[in-house]
Design a protein around this motif. Structure first.
Motif, PDB file in Angstrom:
ATOM      1  N   VAL A 610      14.420  39.829 -15.801  1.00 16.50           N
ATOM      2  CA  VAL A 610      13.740  38.708 -16.452  1.00 16.50           C
ATOM      3  C   VAL A 610      12.630  38.167 -15.559  1.00 16.50           C
ATOM      4  N   VAL A 611      12.978  37.980 -14.274  1.00 17.00           N
ATOM      5  CA  VAL A 611      11.979  37.446 -13.335  1.00 17.00           C
ATOM      6  C   VAL A 611      10.812  38.403 -13.185  1.00 17.00           C
ATOM      7  N   THR A 612      11.070  39.690 -13.156  1.00 16.53           N
ATOM      8  CA  THR A 612       9.999  40.671 -13.003  1.00 16.53           C
ATOM      9  C   THR A 612       9.023  40.606 -14.177  1.00 16.53           C
ATOM     10  N   VAL A 613       9.581  40.557 -15.388  1.00 17.70           N
ATOM     11  CA  VAL A 613       8.734  40.484 -16.576  1.00 17.70           C
ATOM     12  C   VAL A 613       7.933  39.186 -16.580  1.00 17.70           C
ATOM     13  N   LEU A 614       8.633  38.092 -16.248  1.00 14.12           N
ATOM     14  CA  LEU A 614       7.975  36.793 -16.261  1.00 14.12           C
ATOM     15  C   LEU A 614       6.847  36.729 -15.232  1.00 14.12           C
ATOM     16  N   GLN A 615       7.087  37.253 -14.038  1.00 18.16           N
ATOM     17  CA  GLN A 615       6.049  37.243 -13.010  1.00 18.16           C
ATOM     18  C   GLN A 615       4.828  38.039 -13.441  1.00 18.16           C
ATOM     19  N   SER A 616       5.066  39.181 -14.064  1.00 21.96           N
ATOM     20  CA  SER A 616       3.943  40.000 -14.520  1.00 21.96           C
ATOM     21  C   SER A 616       3.118  39.251 -15.563  1.00 21.96           C
ATOM     22  N   TYR A 617       3.806  38.597 -16.498  1.00 12.60           N
ATOM     23  CA  TYR A 617       3.112  37.853 -17.550  1.00 12.60           C
ATOM     24  C   TYR A 617       2.345  36.662 -16.953  1.00 12.60           C
ATOM     25  N   LEU A 618       3.003  35.871 -16.113  1.00 13.17           N
ATOM     26  CA  LEU A 618       2.364  34.685 -15.555  1.00 13.17           C
ATOM     27  C   LEU A 618       1.186  35.045 -14.653  1.00 13.17           C
ATOM     28  N   ASN A 619       1.277  36.152 -13.963  1.00 16.09           N
ATOM     29  CA  ASN A 619       0.146  36.591 -13.140  1.00 16.09           C
ATOM     30  C   ASN A 619      -1.095  36.792 -13.988  1.00 16.09           C
ATOM     31  N   GLU A 620      -0.927  37.440 -15.134  1.00 11.87           N
ATOM     32  CA  GLU A 620      -2.091  37.691 -15.985  1.00 11.87           C
ATOM     33  C   GLU A 620      -2.642  36.412 -16.581  1.00 11.87           C
ATOM     34  N   MET A 621      -1.755  35.535 -17.006  1.00  4.36           N
ATOM     35  CA  MET A 621      -2.207  34.275 -17.574  1.00  4.36           C
ATOM     36  C   MET A 621      -2.893  33.410 -16.507  1.00  4.36           C
ATOM     37  N   THR A 622      -2.311  33.390 -15.314  1.00  2.00           N
ATOM     38  CA  THR A 622      -2.896  32.602 -14.217  1.00  2.00           C
ATOM     39  C   THR A 622      -4.272  33.129 -13.854  1.00  2.00           C
ATOM     40  N   ASP A 623      -4.403  34.432 -13.809  1.00  2.00           N
ATOM     41  CA  ASP A 623      -5.717  35.016 -13.496  1.00  2.00           C
ATOM     42  C   ASP A 623      -6.761  34.561 -14.512  1.00  2.00           C
ATOM     43  N   ALA A 624      -6.362  34.504 -15.762  1.00  5.99           N
ATOM     44  CA  ALA A 624      -7.313  34.100 -16.809  1.00  5.99           C
ATOM     45  C   ALA A 624      -7.752  32.653 -16.602  1.00  5.99           C
ATOM     46  N   VAL A 625      -6.802  31.790 -16.221  1.00  2.00           N
ATOM     47  CA  VAL A 625      -7.140  30.386 -15.979  1.00  2.00           C
ATOM     48  C   VAL A 625      -8.071  30.253 -14.787  1.00  2.00           C
ATOM     49  N   ILE A 626      -7.698  30.910 -13.696  1.00  6.60           N
ATOM     50  CA  ILE A 626      -8.486  30.786 -12.462  1.00  6.60           C
ATOM     51  C   ILE A 626      -9.881  31.365 -12.640  1.00  6.60           C
ATOM     52  N   GLU A 627      -9.966  32.504 -13.323  1.00 10.98           N
ATOM     53  CA  GLU A 627     -11.269  33.131 -13.539  1.00 10.98           C
ATOM     54  C   GLU A 627     -12.198  32.233 -14.345  1.00 10.98           C
ATOM     55  N   SER A 628     -11.630  31.404 -15.168  1.00 10.36           N
ATOM     56  CA  SER A 628     -12.462  30.525 -15.989  1.00 10.36           C
ATOM     57  C   SER A 628     -12.784  29.214 -15.290  1.00 10.36           C
ATOM     58  N   GLY A 629     -12.240  28.995 -14.075  1.00  7.50           N
ATOM     59  CA  GLY A 629     -12.500  27.752 -13.352  1.00  7.50           C
ATOM     60  C   GLY A 629     -11.479  26.681 -13.619  1.00  7.50           C
ATOM     61  N   GLY A 630     -10.398  27.027 -14.308  1.00  3.53           N
ATOM     62  CA  GLY A 630      -9.364  26.053 -14.598  1.00  3.53           C
ATOM     63  C   GLY A 630      -8.362  25.937 -13.465  1.00  3.53           C
ATOM     64  N   HIS A 631      -7.415  25.047 -13.657  1.00  4.69           N
ATOM     65  CA  HIS A 631      -6.398  24.799 -12.646  1.00  4.69           C
ATOM     66  C   HIS A 631      -5.028  24.884 -13.283  1.00  4.69           C
ATOM     67  N   VAL A 632      -4.166  25.726 -12.717  1.00  5.48           N
ATOM     68  CA  VAL A 632      -2.799  25.838 -13.213  1.00  5.48           C
ATOM     69  C   VAL A 632      -1.992  24.689 -12.625  1.00  5.48           C
ATOM     70  N   ASP A 633      -1.488  23.817 -13.484  1.00  7.60           N
ATOM     71  CA  ASP A 633      -0.737  22.659 -13.017  1.00  7.60           C
ATOM     72  C   ASP A 633       0.676  23.053 -12.630  1.00  7.60           C
ATOM     73  N   LYS A 634       1.357  23.733 -13.537  1.00  8.86           N
ATOM     74  CA  LYS A 634       2.749  24.100 -13.251  1.00  8.86           C
ATOM     75  C   LYS A 634       3.201  25.188 -14.213  1.00  8.86           C
ATOM     76  N   TYR A 635       4.338  25.810 -13.833  1.00  8.92           N
ATOM     77  CA  TYR A 635       5.001  26.774 -14.689  1.00  8.92           C
ATOM     78  C   TYR A 635       6.275  26.118 -15.219  1.00  8.92           C
ATOM     79  N   LEU A 636       6.499  26.270 -16.498  1.00  7.11           N
ATOM     80  CA  LEU A 636       7.675  25.666 -17.150  1.00  7.11           C
ATOM     81  C   LEU A 636       8.515  26.790 -17.737  1.00  7.11           C
ATOM     82  N   GLY A 637       9.251  27.474 -16.879  1.00  9.10           N
ATOM     83  CA  GLY A 637       9.981  28.656 -17.335  1.00  9.10           C
ATOM     84  C   GLY A 637       8.999  29.740 -17.703  1.00  9.10           C
ATOM     85  N   ASP A 638       8.982  30.106 -19.011  1.00 14.65           N
ATOM     86  CA  ASP A 638       7.982  31.064 -19.470  1.00 14.65           C
ATOM     87  C   ASP A 638       6.740  30.351 -19.981  1.00 14.65           C
ATOM     88  N   GLY A 639       6.728  29.018 -19.819  1.00 11.76           N
ATOM     89  CA  GLY A 639       5.579  28.251 -20.238  1.00 11.76           C
ATOM     90  C   GLY A 639       4.611  28.005 -19.100  1.00 11.76           C
TER      91      GLY A 639
END
Length: 842
Positions: A610-639
Motif C-alpha cells: 500500500v505504501v509503495t503504491v501511495l508513494q508512487s502516486y503522491l510523487n507524481e502529484m507532488t511533481d505536478a504541483v511543484i512544477e507549476s509553482g504551487g506548494h504542497v501543504d500536507k498529505y492526508l492519507g491518499d489525499g
C-alpha cells in the motif's frame, strides 16, 4: 508572533557574529598571548613546563616561515666581497703533497705554519684576520731552535708570529652553557713574586708566560696595580721559574690559603681579553658561557684577543641568530664577553665604545647593528643557499695553498706572486675545514657563518623582529578577520563547501605571506605569520562551523515548515526573505484531492504494498504541483492538499492551479490501469478547487511548526472534493475560480449548494478541459449549459428534454442526476421562492 527564533535573519546574523567574535577572542587572545610572551632562551634550559611547550610549538611554526623568508631575502641579495674566507682545504693539502714542504700536508697543521699564513694574509693587505680554529690544547709539535736560542714550542712560535700584528688578529674560543669540572691543580707550597705592573697588558703577558710553564698564577691588586705571583713545588723551582721570566730579584714565600681565592687560569685571561663594556645591556639576559674553551696560555695575546665563536642552535636544530655578546664571570661578577666577529669589527673601527639602545648595538658612532636583548644578531643571509667551495654566503673563498705559494714567492724575493688574492682592506676568516652548521638556507660552514656575521656588522644589517605587542595586535586582527570572513561566507552563500573554505584560508594565507615576505626582503623586518594565520584559520573554521550548523538548522526549519515538497527557487527566495513566511492575509487558490476506492485497498492489501503504491502516486502529484509553482501543504492519507500564491506570489495563480489540476488528472488517468491492477479495485481521482482570501504563514508551536493556510476557501475546496463523488465529477470548482480563469479553461455548471457559513448558495462547476479542447467539447458544453439555464429558470420540462438528449450521448452521472431531478420537479415543482438549491436528493 514568531514561533521560532530562526525566522529572524537579523537575529541569526547577530548570533553568528556573536559566536564568531567569541572565537576570535579565544583564539586571538590565546595565540596573541603566545606571540607576546615569546620563548626566551632561558626558558629552554632544564625541564620545560606545558605552557613553554605550547609556545615552543607555535615558535617552531614561525621558524618555518622565517626560513622561507630568509631564502627569499637571500635570493634578492648580492654576496659581499668585504669578507673573504681562506680555507685549509683538500686542494691545499693535495698541492702540498706535490711539493718539498711535507709539513704543509700534515693534519693538524703546525701552528707555526698557521702563523705564517696569518702573516701572509696581512702582508697582502687584509685589514683583519679571524683565525677560526680551536687552540684549547697544546700543540704536540716542537720547533727546532736557532743557534743561541732555547727550544720553543709550536704555540710560542705561533704567538711570536702574531705579536707584530698587534690589533689585526682575533682568535676564537668556544663555550657551552653546561658547567664542567676543572682539572686538579698541582701542589705548589711555594709562591714566587713575578712583579708589580703598571698596566694590565704587562701583567697578562707575564701571567701567560708563567702559565705556559705550567705554573699556577695568582693575581693580586696593590694600590690599584696588578701583582703577579706564581706557584712552585719548591724554592729552587720557584727561582728557576723567575729566572726563565727574566725576574731579577724574585721574592719567595710560602703559600697561604688566601692565594687560592685569587688564582687565575687561561679562562680568566681569555675573559679579560674578550671583556667589553656595553651600556644598556643586562648580563642576566645573555647566554651564559659557563664552560669556556680558552686558547692555551702562549696564545693569550693582548694584541690578538680571543672572542666567542660558538653558536646556539634553536630547538629545531637550526641556526638563525649568532651571539654578539655572551655572559661570563670574573671574580664572582658577571662580565660581558664579545664574539670574535664583534672584536674584529671593533679593532677595524678602532673603538671599543659600545652602547645598546632601542634594539640596536651602537659601535663607535659608525655602526648600528640590530641585536635583541639576549645579545643575538639574527643573520641576514646574502644568498638563498650556501655556495660551493666553503664560501657560504660571501662572494669568495680562497684556498690557503695560494697564500702559501705567495709566501714562498715573497721569501724567495721573486718580485711577483703566483696569485692575486685581492685581500686589500678586507676582513679574512682563516679556517680549517670544520663541521657545517644547519641554518635557514641549509648547511653552512662554521667560518662562513662568522663571515656573514662580520658582513652584518659592517653593513649594520640583520633581521629585526616586530615588537611583541605588534604581533599580539596583528594576531588579534587576523582572528577578527577570520570571524568576519566566516560571517560573510555564511551570510552570502548557503553551502559553499569545504573547498571554498580551503580556498578562502589559502587566499588569506597567501596575501599575508606576500606582505610578510615584502617586509622581510625590503626592510628586514620579521612580523609574525604563524600565530595570525592560525588565529584567522581556527576562528574561521570554528565560527563557520557554528554558522553552518545554525544555517542548516534554519534550512531544516524552513524545510519542515514548507514541507519537503517545495521548488528549489521558492525555497531560495524564502531563505533570502523570511518575511514571506510570516502570517498574512492574501488571496490563494486551494486544492484538495482524494482517490476514491483507495481506503478499502489500504484495509485489504499488505501495508508495504500500500505504501509503495501511495508513494508512487503522491510523487507524481507532488511533481505536478511543484512544477507549476504551487506548494504542497500536507498529505492526508491518499489525499493531497496544495495551494498556489504563497509563500511566493504568482501572477494568474487560478489559471496555474487549473492547469495543475488537469495535469494531475491526466497523469492519474495514464497510470490508472496499472494502479487498478495492483489494487484490485476501481480508482477515481476526485478534487476540489477554490480561490479567495486566506490567512497563510508559519503556524504551530515550539514542538511543531508548519507553513499552512486557513480560511473559507480551504473549507470550500475540501467540501468540493468531498461532494465530487455525488456528481460523478473529477474536479469541482467554485464560481470565483471560473471568474478568474476566464475563457482559458472549460467549465460546466454542476449545482448550487448551501455550504458552511456562506450566506449565499455556492455555485459549483466542474473543470473539464482547456480552451484548446473547445472544438471537441464545445457543442455538448453548450447543450449542457442550455439545459442548466432552463433548470435554474424553473423551465423543468425544457431542462428535462435537454438533459435526456445529453444522456442519450453517453453515460454521465451528473446528467443522470439532473434527469431524475427534472422528473421530480415536473411532477412537483419547487416553490416560487426557490433559489436554485435542490435539497430533495436521496
Amino acid at each position: 508572533m514568531s514561533t521560532n527564533p530562526l525566522q529572524s535573519a537579523g537575529r541569526r546574523f547577530v548570533q553568528k557574529f556573536g559566536v564568531a567574535f567569541f572565537w576570535a577572542l579565544v583564539f586571538g587572545l590565546g595565540l596573541g598571548a603566545a606571540s607576546f610572551f615569546r620563548i626566551e632562551r632561558q626558558d629552554l634550559t632544564g625541564d620545560t613546563r606545558w605552557h613553554v611547550q605550547l609556545r615552543l610549538w607555535l615558535e617552531r611554526l614561525e621558524w618555518m616561515t622565517y626560513d622561507w623568508r630568509s631564502r627569499e631575502l637571500g635570493a634578492a641579495s648580492e654576496r659581499s666581497d668585504e669578507v673573504v674566507i681562506v680555507r685549509v682545504d683538500e686542494e691545499t693539502l693535495a698541492n702540498a703533497r706535490e711539493t718539498e714542504h711535507v709539513e704543509w700536508a700534515m693534519r693538524p697543521w703546525p701552528r707555526e705554519l698557521t702563523g705564517r699564513l696569518v702573516s701572509q694574509i696581512l702582508d697582502e693587505g687584509a685589514a683583519q684576520v679571524i683565525v677560526d680554529q680551536s687552540f684549547r690544547d697544546v700543540s704536540p709539535r716542537t720547533c727546532s731552535p736557532c743557534k743561541g736560542e732555547r727550544a720553543r714550542s709550536d704555540d710560542e712560535r705561533f704567538a711570536a708570529q702574531l705579536e707584530p700584528h698587534d690589533g689585526k688578529v682575533v682568535l676564537t674560543w668556544g663555550f657551552s652553557g653546561e658547567r664542567t669540572r676543572s682539572g686538579e691543580r698541582p701542589l705548589t707550597p711555594v709562591m714566587v713574586r713575578l712583579g708589580e705592573f703598571e698596566t694590565t697588558r704587562e701583567a697578562i703577558g707575564v701571567a701567560r708566560g708563567a702559565m705556559a710553564r705550567k705554573a699556577p698564577v695568582t693575581w693580586l691588586i696593590s694600590d690599584g696595580r696588578p701583582v703577579i705571583w706564581a706557584g712552585a713545588s719548591s724554592e729552587a723551582k720557584a727561582k728557576d721559574l723567575a729566572a726563565s721570566l727574566d725576574v731579577k730579584t724574585p721574592q719567595v714565600r710560602q703559600r697561604v690559603p688566601s692565594d687560592d681565592e685569587h688564582t687565575i687560569d687561561e679562562v680568566w685571561i681569555a675573559q679579560r681579553l674578550s671583556e667589553v663594556e656595553v651600556a644598556g645591556v643586562d648580563p642576566r639576559h645573555l647566554v651564559r658561557a659557563r664552560t669556556i674553551e680558552a686558547p692555551v696560555a702562549p696564545l693569550l695575546l693582548w694584541g690578538a684577543p680571543p672572542g666567542a665563536a660558538s653558536f646556539v642552535l634553536d630547538p629545531d636544530e637550526r641556526l638563525r641568530a649568532v651571539p654578539l655578546l655572551v655572559a661570563g664571570e670574573l671574580d664572582g661578577a658577571p662580565r660581558l664577553l664579545a664574539s670574535a666577529p664583534l672584536l674584529a669589527v671593533m679593532a677595524l673601527v678602532g673603538s671599543r665604545s659600545l652602547e645598546y639602545r632601542d634594539g640596536k648595538l651602537r659601535l663607535g658612532g659608525r655602526f648600528e647593528v640590530p641585536m635583541d636583548r639576549d645579545g643575538f644578531l639574527a643573520l641576514r643571509w646574502d644568498a638563498e643557499e650556501a655556495g660551493r667551495g666553503g664560501r657560504g654566503t660571501v662572494k669568495r673563498a680562497v684556498p690557503a695553498w695560494r697564500l702559501l705559494q705567495n709566501a714562498e714567492d715573497d721569501a724567495a724575493s721573486r718580485g711577483v706572486r703566483h696569485y692575486d688574492n685581492d685581500l686589500v682592506g678586507r676582513v679574512v676568516v682563516l679556517s680549517e675545514e670544520r663541521e657545517s652548521v644547519p641554518t635557514s638556507i641549509g648547511e653552512v660552514g662554521h667560518a662562513a657563518v662568522l663571515a656573514q656575521t662580520v658582513v652584518g656588522l659592517l653593513h649594520s644589517t640583520g633581521i629585526v623582529r616586530a615588537r611583541p605587542m605588534s604581533d599580539f595586535w596583528l594576531t588579534m586582527a587576523f582572528a577578527l578577520m577570520g570571524a568576519v570572513l566566516a560571517v560573510v561566507w555564511s551570510t552570502l552563500t548557503r553551502n559553499p563547501g569545504w573547498l571554498a573554505w580551503v580556498a578562502t584560508l589559502a587566499g588569506v594565507s597567501m596575501l599575508h605571506a606576500l606582505a610578510a615576505r615584502q617586509l622581510f626582503v625590503a626592510e628586514q623586518r620579521w612580523v609574525a605569520m604563524a600565530a595570525p594565520l592560525l588565529a584567522c584559520g581556527l576562528t574561521f573554521l570554528a565560527a563557520q562551523g557554528y554558522a553552518r550548523t545554525l544555517e542548516k538548522g534554519f534550512r531544516d526549519f524552513i524545510g519542515r515548515a514548507l514541507g519537503g515538497a517545495v521548488k528549489a527557487d521558492v525555497f531560495a527566495r524564502v531563505e533570502r526573505d523570511l518575511a514571506l513566511m510570516r502570517p498574512e492575509r492574501r488571496p490563494l487558490t486551494v486544492y484538495f484531492s482524494d482517490i476514491e476506492g483507495f481506503t478499502a485497498v489500504a484495509q485489504e492489501k499488505d501495508p508495504a504494498e500500500v505504501v509503495t503504491v501511495l508513494q508512487s502516486y503522491l510523487n507524481e502529484m507532488t511533481d505536478a504541483v511543484i512544477e507549476s509553482g504551487g506548494h504542497v501543504d500536507k498529505y492526508l492519507g491518499d489525499g493531497l492538499m496544495a495551494f498556489w500564491g504563497a509563500p511566493v506570489a504568482l501572477e494568474d495563480q487560478v489559471a496555474i492551479a487549473c492547469e495543475a489540476a488537469l495535469v494531475m488528472q491526466e497523469r492519474f488517468e495514464k497510470r490508472r490501469p496499472e494502479l487498478e491492477k495492483t489494487c484490485g479495485r476501481s480508482l477515481v481521482l476526485r478534487a476540489g478547487l477554490e480561490t479567495g482570501p486566506t490567512v497563510v504563514g508559519e503556524m504551530g508551536t515550539h514542538h511543531h511548526v508548519n507553513y499552512t493556510v486557513m480560511g473559507e476557501p480551504v473549507a470550500t475546496a475540501f467540501r468540493l472534493e468531498a461532494i465530487a463523488k455525488r456528481y460523478g465529477s473529477r474536479v469541482l470548482v467554485a464560481r470565483p475560480v471560473v471568474d478568474e480563469a476566464g475563457d482559458r479553461y472549460l467549465f460546466r455548471s454542476v449545482d448550487r449548494l448551501r455550504v458552511g457559513r456562506l450566506a449565499e448558495p455556492l455555485e459549483v462547476y466542474e473543470l473539464i478541459g482547456r480552451a484548446s479542447e473547445r472544438d471537441r467539447l464545445g457543442a455538448r458544453l453548450e447543450q449542457h449549459e442550455a439545459a442548466m439555464k432552463a433548470w435554474r429558470e424553473r423551465r423543468f420540462s425544457d431542462a428535462l428534454e435537454g438533459f435526456k438528449a445529453l444522456a442519450a450521448e453517453g453515460d454521465d452521472p451528473l446528467i443522470d442526476r439532473y434527469v431524475a431531478r427534472c422528473e421530480v420537479c415536473v411532477a412537483t415543482p419547487p416553490p416560487e421562492t426557490w433559489d436554485g438549491v435542490y435539497d430533495r436528493d436521496d
